[in-house]
Design an enzyme around this catalytic site. Structure first.
Site: not given
Length: 294
Positions: A47-48, A110, A136, A141, A164, A206
């Site tokens: 995402t980063t 989502y 992850y 999110r 993560k 991370i």
């Protein structure tokens, strides 16, 4: 790949832009700098790395470029997650083809799958390739939380090697050790709680902050991993204002602004993200001065 190579300070790399396009020259310089500063792995296109706004072609190009630029010096854990299992299979097979060392796969966002759906999704990704997979888990999110029990079932698969964990719940590390075994690689996905995370049995982070303060983050992680929590706490005190300031607005925008102050990339981000407010910029600048990186 030995799983013990997945430890320490692993920046979730930003994807630098120039004129709205991915800036590969700057990306190479960032990879070299991160490795020189002591980062022990790299995660492109999380995402980063602005995975939500990169095209599929850009996503694949960035993964391949980072693998090439790293040249085996540190492991590359390729962002390869999707809420669409078929698309996830395509991304993870590409990561394998271009030589990534592992894949970071987010829980599907989502569409809110059940725990059974999570098991089916990760099993399909596991079975489609030979790459080690790091789950992850970021409920904030994805709006779905993988339980320790579910993670334990997935950890029985030979190439699901770690997590993560961005839940911010320190007790999860102990719960996941019980469910997945002490050798399951647990990496923090939240900079501010990485100290306690490692004390509970984590082996690294991370990190978003490591984009801006890679040496400090690497030295902090090294201290925790040798059990020197007195030294680690000193690093935590230096870094905490930066952890907070970078996340006042979306963390990748904060990281890019910090890097722009260091002259290492532009602060450009893609819509729907926008540049930082002046107040947040001032906080990040002050935190970088406090940490001694500016």
């Amino acid at each position: 790949m030995r799983h013990d190579r997945l430890s320490g300070s692993i920046p979730a790399l930003v994807t630098p832009f120039k004129g709205g396009e991915v800036d590969m020259d700057t990306l190479k310089k960032l990879v070299d700098w991160q490795i020189e500063q002591g980062s022990t792995g790299l995660v492109p296109v999380g995402t980063t790395g602005e995975s939500p706004t990169l095209t599929h072609e850009e996503h694949e190009a960035v993964v391949e470029a980072v693998v090439t630029f790293a040249a085996g010096r540190v492991p590359v854990i390729a962002g390869a997650g999707s809420n669409n299992t078929v698309e996830g299979i395509r991304l993870i097979r590409h990561a394998e083809k271009v030589g990534a060392d592992a894949a970071l796969v987010v829980t599907p966002y989502y569409n809110k799958p059940t725990q059974a759906g999570l098991i089916a999704h990760f099993t399909a990704l596991h079975d489609c390739c030979t790459l080690p997979i790091v789950i992850y888990n970021i409920p904030g999110r994805s709006v779905v939380d993988m339980t320790p029990e579910t993670m334990g079932k997935l950890a029985a698969l030979p190439r699901i090697v770690g997590v993560k964990d961005a839940t911010g719940k320190i007790e999860r590390v102990s719960q996941q050790r019980a469910a997945c075994g002490a050798d399951f690689v647990q990496l923090s996905g939240e900079d501010a709680t990485a100290l306690g995370f490692n004390a509970h049995g984590g082996v690294g982070c991370i990190s978003v902050t490591a984009n801006v303060a890679p040496r400090l983050c690497a030295e902090f992680q090294a201290a925790t991993l040798r059990g020197d929590y007195a030294t680690a706490l000193k690093y935590q005190d230096l870094l905490m204002p930066l952890h907070e300031a970078i996340f006042l607005e979306p963390g990748l925008a904060g990281a890019k602004y910090g890097l722009s102050l260091l002259g290492r990339c532009t602060e450009d981000v893609r819509l729907p993200l926008v540049g930082l407010t002046d107040g947040t910029k001032a906080r990040i600048r002050a935190a970088m001065v406090h940490a001694g990186v500016l």
